[in-house]
Design an enzyme around this catalytic site. Sequence first.
Site, mmCIF file in Angstrom:
data_model
loop_
_atom_site.group_PDB
_atom_site.id
_atom_site.type_symbol
_atom_site.label_atom_id
_atom_site.label_comp_id
_atom_site.label_asym_id
_atom_site.label_seq_id
_atom_site.Cartn_x
_atom_site.Cartn_y
_atom_site.Cartn_z
ATOM 1 N N TRP A 377 1.901 4.609 -0.567
ATOM 2 C CA TRP A 377 3.278 4.639 -1.064
ATOM 3 C C TRP A 377 4.300 4.055 -0.080
ATOM 4 C CZ3 TRP A 377 0.520 9.468 -1.061
ATOM 5 C CH2 TRP A 377 -0.128 9.739 -2.256
ATOM 6 N N HIS A 378 3.899 3.036 0.651
ATOM 7 C CA HIS A 378 4.836 2.402 1.574
ATOM 8 C C HIS A 378 5.377 1.098 0.966
ATOM 9 C CE1 HIS A 378 3.090 4.645 5.330
ATOM 10 N NE2 HIS A 378 3.660 5.450 4.439
ATOM 11 N N TYR A 379 5.776 1.185 -0.281
ATOM 12 C CA TYR A 379 6.295 0.015 -0.991
ATOM 13 C C TYR A 379 7.587 -0.479 -0.333
ATOM 14 C CZ TYR A 379 3.706 2.742 -4.514
ATOM 15 O OH TYR A 379 2.790 3.505 -5.180
ATOM 16 N N HIS A 380 7.763 -1.791 -0.302
ATOM 17 C CA HIS A 380 9.022 -2.365 0.170
ATOM 18 C C HIS A 380 9.178 -3.759 -0.424
ATOM 19 C CE1 HIS A 380 5.774 -3.093 3.069
ATOM 20 N NE2 HIS A 380 6.374 -4.219 3.420
#
Length: 443
Positions: A377-380
Amino acid sequence: MKCRFINKVGWDKKLVNESYPWVEKQIVHRPKFSPFQSALRDSLIDTGVSPYNGFTYDHIYGTKVGGTIFDRFGRRHTAAELLASGNPDKLTVLVHATVQKIVFDTTGKRPKVVGVIFNDENGKQHEAMLGNDVQSEVILSSGAIGSPQMLLLSGIGPKDELQNLNISVVLNNPFVGKGMIDNPMNNIFVPSNRPVDVSLIQTVGITKKGVYIEASSGFSQSNSSIHCHHGIVSAEIGQLSTIPPKQRSIEAIQAYVKSKRDIPVEAFNGGFVLTKVGSAWSVGELKLNNTNVNDNPTITFNYFSHPYDLQRCVEGIRMTIKVVQSEHFTNYTLCKKESMEKILNISVKANVNFIPRHANDTTSLEQFCKDTVITIWHYHGGCHVGKVVDPDYKVLDVERLRVVDGSTFTESPGTNPQATVMMMGRYMGVKILRDRLGRLAGI
């Protein structure tokens, strides 16, 4: 890494160093160290991920113990608690309000934000309008998925995509929703012949190869399904939303359902050692499915589409296997040292993400990486600086609108971007206030 990231985005170092502690002192704690995490720490050091840097918030090469948002009583703290530092006379929080659309005045040379439309908890629609103060503005902080989605729904984005959904074009910007990145993660399952306490990520190995090695342990079985306290298993289930449909199969889903029914709880008495590729080079995009703000957009991250990401994953898995094979883990788990193929085989069976498996998963680390990838969940991305917003995070060619969150990042900072994203909120709040005071004083 952190200093390099700060230099890259052009932030004021002094204000950054003031903003991190402002967050940390309020909601970050020193973790209660678990035996599983101790085994990981000692194994990392023996494997060469050194020096040991002890407990620190700093992002430096080697092995360290980081902060946690869980206090010594096990209570979870969140960014919402930072609101306690605000002036209640100047702050109104609508807890159950969900923004539907940003409203613009398009009669001038450039679109100007005049307010937002939102629904309350009963579904009733309201308008929140900006005042006449020229310094009034809307700050969009909906994250790497929500912010580009909201801009698109409000009419800012690629003209053709908006017109296909009959969205009135406020501003044609082809870069909204583009440059989406997620840090791919893979895990190696560590079985144990002794009970393992639940532990979240506490220890991290920050390697010079561009991968981070962490761990999570302790599982329970309830409602006839297996759960991991940290959400690793739920992350695998959630891959249905991040893996393109063409990569899923009925057979994979059926195999998951069968394995979930047949695996005894003893098989999950252990933990996972996680390998995450930092600063991923594989890039994807976000597009709207429809004009309903409550429906998720379509996101493709294209995991391992860039060979450099795959190369680093392979290096990370090799290092992780050495960690799992170390005497520190075998002494703790009371399990014998297993071969690489056996470790990979156990991990393939434990890892469920709806991607079809291949016969060479245990002999090709490249295939293992591709078939067992999950998200952390380290979306960017989606609203990059210079393409969607300027260096002050003001939306380009639009008045009175900023985006302040991880959607503006071209890479994920540190081992967990949560710290930097929260710091960014404090940083930009102080910076905006200083800029406003400067303008009032004529500086």
